[in-house]
Design an enzyme around this catalytic site. Structure first.
Site, mmCIF file in Angstrom:
data_model
loop_
_atom_site.group_PDB
_atom_site.id
_atom_site.type_symbol
_atom_site.label_atom_id
_atom_site.label_comp_id
_atom_site.label_asym_id
_atom_site.label_seq_id
_atom_site.Cartn_x
_atom_site.Cartn_y
_atom_site.Cartn_z
ATOM 1 N N THR A 185 34.000 62.875 117.248
ATOM 2 C CA THR A 185 35.148 63.459 117.939
ATOM 3 C C THR A 185 34.950 63.387 119.445
ATOM 4 O O THR A 185 33.854 63.576 119.956
ATOM 5 C CB THR A 185 35.340 64.923 117.502
ATOM 6 O OG1 THR A 185 35.557 64.960 116.091
ATOM 7 C CG2 THR A 185 36.536 65.555 118.199
ATOM 8 N N ARG A 199 39.202 67.350 109.782
ATOM 9 C CA ARG A 199 38.896 66.242 108.881
ATOM 10 C C ARG A 199 38.991 66.691 107.421
ATOM 11 O O ARG A 199 39.517 65.964 106.563
ATOM 12 C CB ARG A 199 37.501 65.689 109.186
ATOM 13 C CG ARG A 199 37.383 65.104 110.593
ATOM 14 C CD ARG A 199 35.995 64.541 110.857
ATOM 15 N NE ARG A 199 35.820 64.184 112.247
ATOM 16 C CZ ARG A 199 36.217 63.035 112.803
ATOM 17 N NH1 ARG A 199 36.810 62.126 112.048
ATOM 18 N NH2 ARG A 199 36.025 62.795 114.082
ATOM 19 N N LEU A 253 31.707 69.677 119.178
ATOM 20 C CA LEU A 253 32.560 68.658 118.578
ATOM 21 C C LEU A 253 31.628 67.758 117.786
ATOM 22 O O LEU A 253 30.517 67.469 118.233
ATOM 23 C CB LEU A 253 33.277 67.841 119.652
ATOM 24 C CG LEU A 253 34.266 68.579 120.554
ATOM 25 C CD1 LEU A 253 34.768 67.642 121.644
ATOM 26 C CD2 LEU A 253 35.430 69.135 119.758
ATOM 27 N N ASP A 254 32.065 67.295 116.612
ATOM 28 C CA ASP A 254 31.171 66.424 115.856
ATOM 29 C C ASP A 254 30.992 65.096 116.593
ATOM 30 O O ASP A 254 31.699 64.787 117.551
ATOM 31 C CB ASP A 254 31.640 66.244 114.409
ATOM 32 C CG ASP A 254 32.997 65.583 114.291
ATOM 33 O OD1 ASP A 254 33.202 64.530 114.931
ATOM 34 O OD2 ASP A 254 33.859 66.094 113.560
ATOM 35 N N LYS A 255 30.026 64.314 116.147
ATOM 36 C CA LYS A 255 29.606 63.125 116.877
ATOM 37 C C LYS A 255 30.744 62.130 117.080
ATOM 38 O O LYS A 255 30.822 61.457 118.114
ATOM 39 C CB LYS A 255 28.441 62.455 116.135
ATOM 40 C CG LYS A 255 27.733 61.372 116.915
ATOM 41 C CD LYS A 255 26.481 60.893 116.180
ATOM 42 C CE LYS A 255 25.717 59.855 116.982
ATOM 43 N NZ LYS A 255 24.480 59.415 116.291
#
Length: 232
Positions: free
Chosen positions: A102, A188, A98-100
């Site tokens: 999220t 996104r 998961l990106d930072k």
């Protein structure tokens, strides 16, 4: 056991990353640079980039409700990495990322075979998210998202059309989306295509595993039933 599988099943990294280490000649077997195709024998000593590979007798499967700011990498050189955050006493690594910004459900394990199974795009494993955006949602926006969107794919350095997916509006600013792809920052980018900005993104399900009531920043071991479902 093939060398790449031996490394990944130890929990050091995924099989794909193990192959990269081997190609880069950063893997030693009994002190010598390993050939790309090698079958590990019982008494072999394997090192990857200076780290001795040890196998644990027990497979570990953990789910974490990742908070914002944690980086989904096993690299100890990255600040706020997920391994330091969870501080588990044995070597494990995240399944995907998961990106930072999220939050939500992410799995960690030392079982490289599970990683390979979940990460294969052709297996189309579902992942479900709750998304909040910066302006009111329209019916057209929901329909367009569900039909598929052309977004830039940095891995291919070209545009990729997202697969049709389920999108359900929850309120004026929030919707639930279920994906079977894992493109970089996919949700996104999908929203940005229609001039919406994601203000909050939470993953709540991977396959049959639900985030449920697990508190933010907390983790637990998977149940036997959840583990069996992962391996189907």
């Amino acid at each position: 056991m093939r060398l790449n599988q031996y490394i990944s099943s130890s929990g050091f990294c995924s099989r794909r990353q193990a192959e990269r280490y081997i190609t880069a000649e950063k893997v030693l077997v009994n002190g010598k640079i390993a050939p790309h195709v090698y079958f590990v024998e019982e008494n072999d000593q394997v090192e990857v980039d200076g780290h001795k590979i040890k196998h644990t007798s027990q497979d570990i499967y953990i789910m974490l409700n990742k908070p914002r700011g944690v980086v989904c990498t096993a690299s100890p050189n990255i600040v706020d990495n997920i391994i330091d955050f969870i501080s588990f006493p044995e070597r494990i690594f995240p399944v995907g990322r998961l990106d930072k910004e999220t939050v939500g459900l992410i799995l960690l394990t030392n079982d490289g075979s599970v990683v390979n199974e979940l990460m294969k795009e052709e297996n189309n494993h579902e992942k479900e998210y709750i998304v909040k955006v910066d302006k009111k949602i329209t019916d057209t926006f929901i329909i367009n998202l569900s039909n598929g969107v052309n977004i830039y794919n940095p891995r291919k350095k070209d545009f990729t059309r997202t697969n049709p997916c389920s999108v359900i509006q929850l309120d004026d600013y929030t919707f639930r989306i279920t994906l079977s792809q894992g493109l970089n920052r996919q949700i996104r980018r999908m929203c940005r295509h229609f001039q919406y900005t994601v203000t909050h993104l939470q993953r709540v399900r991977i396959k049959h595993i639900q985030l449920g009531s697990l508190d933010r920043g907390q983790w637990r071991f998977l149940t036997e039933e959840e583990i069996v479902g992962l391996k189907r």
